[in-house]
Design a protein around this motif. Sequence first.
Motif, PDB file in Angstrom:
ATOM      1  N   ILE A   1      -5.393  -2.807  -0.179  1.00 20.11           N
ATOM      2  CA  ILE A   1      -5.557  -3.001  -1.609  1.00 20.11           C
ATOM      3  C   ILE A   1      -6.153  -1.648  -2.183  1.00 20.11           C
ATOM      4  O   ILE A   1      -5.789  -1.341  -3.214  1.00 20.11           O
ATOM      5  CB  ILE A   1      -6.140  -4.021  -2.208  1.00 20.11           C
ATOM      6  CG1 ILE A   1      -5.862  -4.470  -3.555  1.00 20.11           C
ATOM      7  CG2 ILE A   1      -7.570  -4.245  -1.657  1.00 20.11           C
ATOM      8  CD1 ILE A   1      -4.436  -4.601  -3.864  1.00 20.11           C
ATOM      9  N   ILE A   2      -7.186  -0.999  -1.665  1.00 13.72           N
ATOM     10  CA  ILE A   2      -7.768   0.142  -1.886  1.00 13.72           C
ATOM     11  C   ILE A   2      -6.791   1.091  -1.908  1.00 13.72           C
ATOM     12  O   ILE A   2      -6.537   2.165  -2.934  1.00 13.72           O
ATOM     13  CB  ILE A   2      -8.914   0.446  -1.121  1.00 13.72           C
ATOM     14  CG1 ILE A   2     -10.061  -0.590  -1.204  1.00 13.72           C
ATOM     15  CG2 ILE A   2      -9.648   1.668  -1.841  1.00 13.72           C
ATOM     16  CD1 ILE A   2     -10.509  -1.164  -2.596  1.00 13.72           C
ATOM     17  N   ALA A   3      -5.924   1.518  -0.826  1.00 16.60           N
ATOM     18  CA  ALA A   3      -4.978   2.632  -0.879  1.00 16.60           C
ATOM     19  C   ALA A   3      -3.771   2.322  -1.857  1.00 16.60           C
ATOM     20  O   ALA A   3      -3.340   3.339  -2.267  1.00 16.60           O
ATOM     21  CB  ALA A   3      -4.367   2.596   0.872  1.00 16.60           C
TER      22      ALA A   3
ATOM     23  N   ARG B   1       4.448   3.438  -2.793  1.00 14.84           N
ATOM     24  CA  ARG B   1       3.276   4.222  -2.210  1.00 14.84           C
ATOM     25  C   ARG B   1       2.820   4.323  -0.928  1.00 14.84           C
ATOM     26  O   ARG B   1       2.524   5.054  -0.312  1.00 14.84           O
ATOM     27  CB  ARG B   1       1.955   3.637  -3.050  1.00 14.84           C
ATOM     28  CG  ARG B   1       0.735   4.228  -2.832  1.00 14.84           C
ATOM     29  CD  ARG B   1      -0.532   4.114  -3.852  1.00 14.84           C
ATOM     30  NE  ARG B   1      -1.762   4.755  -3.360  1.00 14.84           N
ATOM     31  CZ  ARG B   1      -1.938   6.056  -3.823  1.00 14.84           C
ATOM     32  NH1 ARG B   1      -1.185   6.633  -4.566  1.00 14.84           N
ATOM     33  NH2 ARG B   1      -3.164   6.502  -3.651  1.00 14.84           N
ATOM     34  N   PHE B   2       3.023   2.951  -0.243  1.00 16.05           N
ATOM     35  CA  PHE B   2       3.009   2.786   1.171  1.00 16.05           C
ATOM     36  C   PHE B   2       3.728   3.920   1.999  1.00 16.05           C
ATOM     37  O   PHE B   2       3.466   4.283   2.786  1.00 16.05           O
ATOM     38  CB  PHE B   2       3.249   1.357   1.726  1.00 16.05           C
ATOM     39  CG  PHE B   2       3.424   1.151   3.310  1.00 16.05           C
ATOM     40  CD1 PHE B   2       2.531   1.410   4.053  1.00 16.05           C
ATOM     41  CD2 PHE B   2       4.732   1.271   3.557  1.00 16.05           C
ATOM     42  CE1 PHE B   2       2.641   1.286   5.408  1.00 16.05           C
ATOM     43  CE2 PHE B   2       4.969   1.146   5.010  1.00 16.05           C
ATOM     44  CZ  PHE B   2       3.731   1.162   5.846  1.00 16.05           C
ATOM     45  N   LEU B   3       5.355   3.674   1.670  1.00 12.37           N
ATOM     46  CA  LEU B   3       6.091   4.621   2.252  1.00 12.37           C
ATOM     47  C   LEU B   3       5.635   5.973   2.111  1.00 12.37           C
ATOM     48  O   LEU B   3       6.007   6.746   3.123  1.00 12.37           O
ATOM     49  CB  LEU B   3       7.519   4.187   1.500  1.00 12.37           C
ATOM     50  CG  LEU B   3       8.174   2.802   1.697  1.00 12.37           C
ATOM     51  CD1 LEU B   3       9.478   2.780   1.048  1.00 12.37           C
ATOM     52  CD2 LEU B   3       8.469   2.611   3.255  1.00 12.37           C
TER      53      LEU B   3
ATOM     54  N   GLU C   1      -4.474   1.433  -4.737  1.00 13.67           N
ATOM     55  CA  GLU C   1      -4.939   1.604  -5.969  1.00 13.67           C
ATOM     56  C   GLU C   1      -5.089   0.467  -6.655  1.00 13.67           C
ATOM     57  O   GLU C   1      -5.001   0.182  -7.742  1.00 13.67           O
ATOM     58  CB  GLU C   1      -4.014   2.713  -6.767  1.00 13.67           C
ATOM     59  CG  GLU C   1      -4.259   4.129  -6.176  1.00 13.67           C
ATOM     60  CD  GLU C   1      -3.457   5.271  -7.134  1.00 13.67           C
ATOM     61  OE1 GLU C   1      -2.593   4.919  -7.823  1.00 13.67           O
ATOM     62  OE2 GLU C   1      -3.661   6.283  -6.674  1.00 13.67           O
ATOM     63  N   LEU C   2      -5.233  -0.499  -6.004  1.00  7.84           N
ATOM     64  CA  LEU C   2      -5.732  -1.929  -6.513  1.00  7.84           C
ATOM     65  C   LEU C   2      -4.405  -2.752  -7.129  1.00  7.84           C
ATOM     66  O   LEU C   2      -4.708  -3.791  -7.890  1.00  7.84           O
ATOM     67  CB  LEU C   2      -6.889  -1.805  -7.403  1.00  7.84           C
ATOM     68  CG  LEU C   2      -8.048  -1.368  -7.010  1.00  7.84           C
ATOM     69  CD1 LEU C   2      -9.225  -1.270  -7.963  1.00  7.84           C
ATOM     70  CD2 LEU C   2      -8.693  -2.186  -5.801  1.00  7.84           C
ATOM     71  N   MET C   3      -3.473  -2.099  -6.836  1.00  6.87           N
ATOM     72  CA  MET C   3      -2.126  -2.790  -7.316  1.00  6.87           C
ATOM     73  C   MET C   3      -1.497  -3.673  -6.038  1.00  6.87           C
ATOM     74  O   MET C   3      -0.861  -2.931  -5.099  1.00  6.87           O
ATOM     75  CB  MET C   3      -0.965  -1.809  -7.735  1.00  6.87           C
ATOM     76  CG  MET C   3       0.234  -2.510  -8.271  1.00  6.87           C
ATOM     77  SD  MET C   3      -0.097  -3.522  -9.644  1.00  6.87           S
ATOM     78  CE  MET C   3      -0.673  -2.465 -10.952  1.00  6.87           C
ATOM     79  N   PRO C   4      -1.525  -4.758  -6.227  1.00  6.76           N
ATOM     80  CA  PRO C   4      -0.964  -5.882  -5.022  1.00  6.76           C
ATOM     81  C   PRO C   4       0.593  -5.807  -4.567  1.00  6.76           C
ATOM     82  O   PRO C   4       1.051  -5.612  -5.968  1.00  6.76           O
ATOM     83  CB  PRO C   4      -1.628  -7.113  -5.405  1.00  6.76           C
ATOM     84  CG  PRO C   4      -1.678  -7.161  -6.876  1.00  6.76           C
ATOM     85  CD  PRO C   4      -2.063  -5.859  -7.381  1.00  6.76           C
ATOM     86  N   LYS C   5       0.778  -6.405  -3.919  1.00  5.03           N
ATOM     87  CA  LYS C   5       2.110  -6.830  -3.479  1.00  5.03           C
ATOM     88  C   LYS C   5       2.344  -8.209  -4.333  1.00  5.03           C
ATOM     89  O   LYS C   5       1.174  -8.927  -4.371  1.00  5.03           O
ATOM     90  CB  LYS C   5       2.454  -7.221  -2.012  1.00  5.03           C
ATOM     91  CG  LYS C   5       2.331  -6.224  -0.973  1.00  5.03           C
ATOM     92  CD  LYS C   5       2.578  -6.683   0.579  1.00  5.03           C
ATOM     93  CE  LYS C   5       1.122  -7.483   0.838  1.00  5.03           C
ATOM     94  NZ  LYS C   5       1.348  -7.858   2.478  1.00  5.03           N
ATOM     95  N   PRO C   6       3.282  -8.013  -4.857  1.00  7.60           N
ATOM     96  CA  PRO C   6       4.652  -7.870  -4.898  1.00  7.60           C
ATOM     97  C   PRO C   6       5.193  -6.670  -5.675  1.00  7.60           C
ATOM     98  O   PRO C   6       6.524  -6.205  -5.792  1.00  7.60           O
ATOM     99  CB  PRO C   6       5.487  -9.022  -5.047  1.00  7.60           C
ATOM    100  CG  PRO C   6       4.976  -9.862  -5.902  1.00  7.60           C
ATOM    101  CD  PRO C   6       3.393  -9.472  -5.775  1.00  7.60           C
ATOM    102  N   ALA C   7       4.210  -5.886  -6.224  1.00  3.09           N
ATOM    103  CA  ALA C   7       4.482  -4.750  -7.153  1.00  3.09           C
ATOM    104  C   ALA C   7       5.328  -3.707  -6.446  1.00  3.09           C
ATOM    105  O   ALA C   7       4.999  -3.008  -5.353  1.00  3.09           O
ATOM    106  CB  ALA C   7       3.455  -4.021  -7.693  1.00  3.09           C
ATOM    107  N   PRO C   8       6.611  -3.360  -6.646  1.00  4.82           N
ATOM    108  CA  PRO C   8       7.544  -2.387  -6.185  1.00  4.82           C
ATOM    109  C   PRO C   8       6.759  -1.116  -5.893  1.00  4.82           C
ATOM    110  O   PRO C   8       6.835  -0.361  -4.711  1.00  4.82           O
ATOM    111  CB  PRO C   8       8.747  -2.298  -6.855  1.00  4.82           C
ATOM    112  CG  PRO C   8       8.927  -3.825  -7.512  1.00  4.82           C
ATOM    113  CD  PRO C   8       7.434  -3.922  -8.016  1.00  4.82           C
ATOM    114  N   ASP C   9       5.989  -0.882  -6.780  1.00  2.00           N
ATOM    115  CA  ASP C   9       5.458   0.592  -6.710  1.00  2.00           C
ATOM    116  C   ASP C   9       4.305   0.722  -5.472  1.00  2.00           C
ATOM    117  O   ASP C   9       4.110   1.896  -5.010  1.00  2.00           O
ATOM    118  CB  ASP C   9       4.574   1.088  -8.096  1.00  2.00           C
ATOM    119  CG  ASP C   9       5.557   1.450  -9.187  1.00  2.00           C
ATOM    120  OD1 ASP C   9       6.823   1.827  -8.687  1.00  2.00           O
ATOM    121  OD2 ASP C   9       4.995   1.554 -10.207  1.00  2.00           O
ATOM    122  N   THR C  10       3.802  -0.363  -5.097  1.00  2.00           N
ATOM    123  CA  THR C  10       2.901  -0.518  -4.140  1.00  2.00           C
ATOM    124  C   THR C  10       3.563  -0.088  -2.601  1.00  2.00           C
ATOM    125  O   THR C  10       3.026   0.620  -1.855  1.00  2.00           O
ATOM    126  CB  THR C  10       2.193  -1.986  -4.046  1.00  2.00           C
ATOM    127  OG1 THR C  10       1.273  -2.227  -5.256  1.00  2.00           O
ATOM    128  CG2 THR C  10       1.287  -2.007  -2.849  1.00  2.00           C
TER     129      THR C  10
END
Length: 237
Positions: A145-147, A161-163, A149-158
């Motif tokens: 959740i820190i990586a 960002r992982f990818l 930027e505190l925006m959790p799943k299921p947010a598409p932007d998260t």
Amino acid sequence: MTAKPSRPDLADFETVTEWVFDLDNTLYPRRADLFSQIDKKMTGYIRTLLDLDHDAARKVQKQYYRDHGTTLQGLMVNHGIDANEFLAAVHDIDYSVLEPDPGLGEAIRALPGRKFIFTNGDVPHARRTAEALGILDHFDDIFDIIAAELMPKPAPDTYRRFLEINGVHPKNAAMFEDLPRNLAAPHDLGMRTVLIVPNNMDEVVAETWEQEGDTAPHIHYVTDDLREFLFALQAAD
């Protein structure tokens, strides 16, 4: 709707070289009851923070979880809490309830390519959990959740960002999750999706709405045994 297949088709996974696993209730079964400890810690945190009785705190907790993806996000938005303080408090739990799972470890190790843990928790919790299971050394990285930027799943932007951070192409990736809603974005990005469900529905302690959608188009496979699903992939190969 038609039930999803429970065994992998090699053709669906032959280009997969990036294996992405949720943590809680995915890499260990719900019956381990680890997350219930975290759940109770969150209720206690809210009781203290907002000076509420147990039932009122529980209601706030579940409403924030449903509306914001995590209780943490709801508390940050509505009360400006410190994320690190919250994460440390709710993950102060007993990990000895988890049993080592060498079979799962072997199944993960044998997968071709890189392996990731992708969690709405934090790295310390993920490491302690994976260490207790005896599988930590089989993962290349943990995206928490820190990586995010505190925006959790299921947010598409998260997921994006992982990818981006890990250089993962979605067409070469598979996502394993226990919550149907958390597989919608991976599917839309082009990843294979596998839903992990309890092997005994009596084990389900989650909210009913969390389990809705297990036959949705964004879920490719449903299995109640992650280890056997991964071994079946290798047997097919």
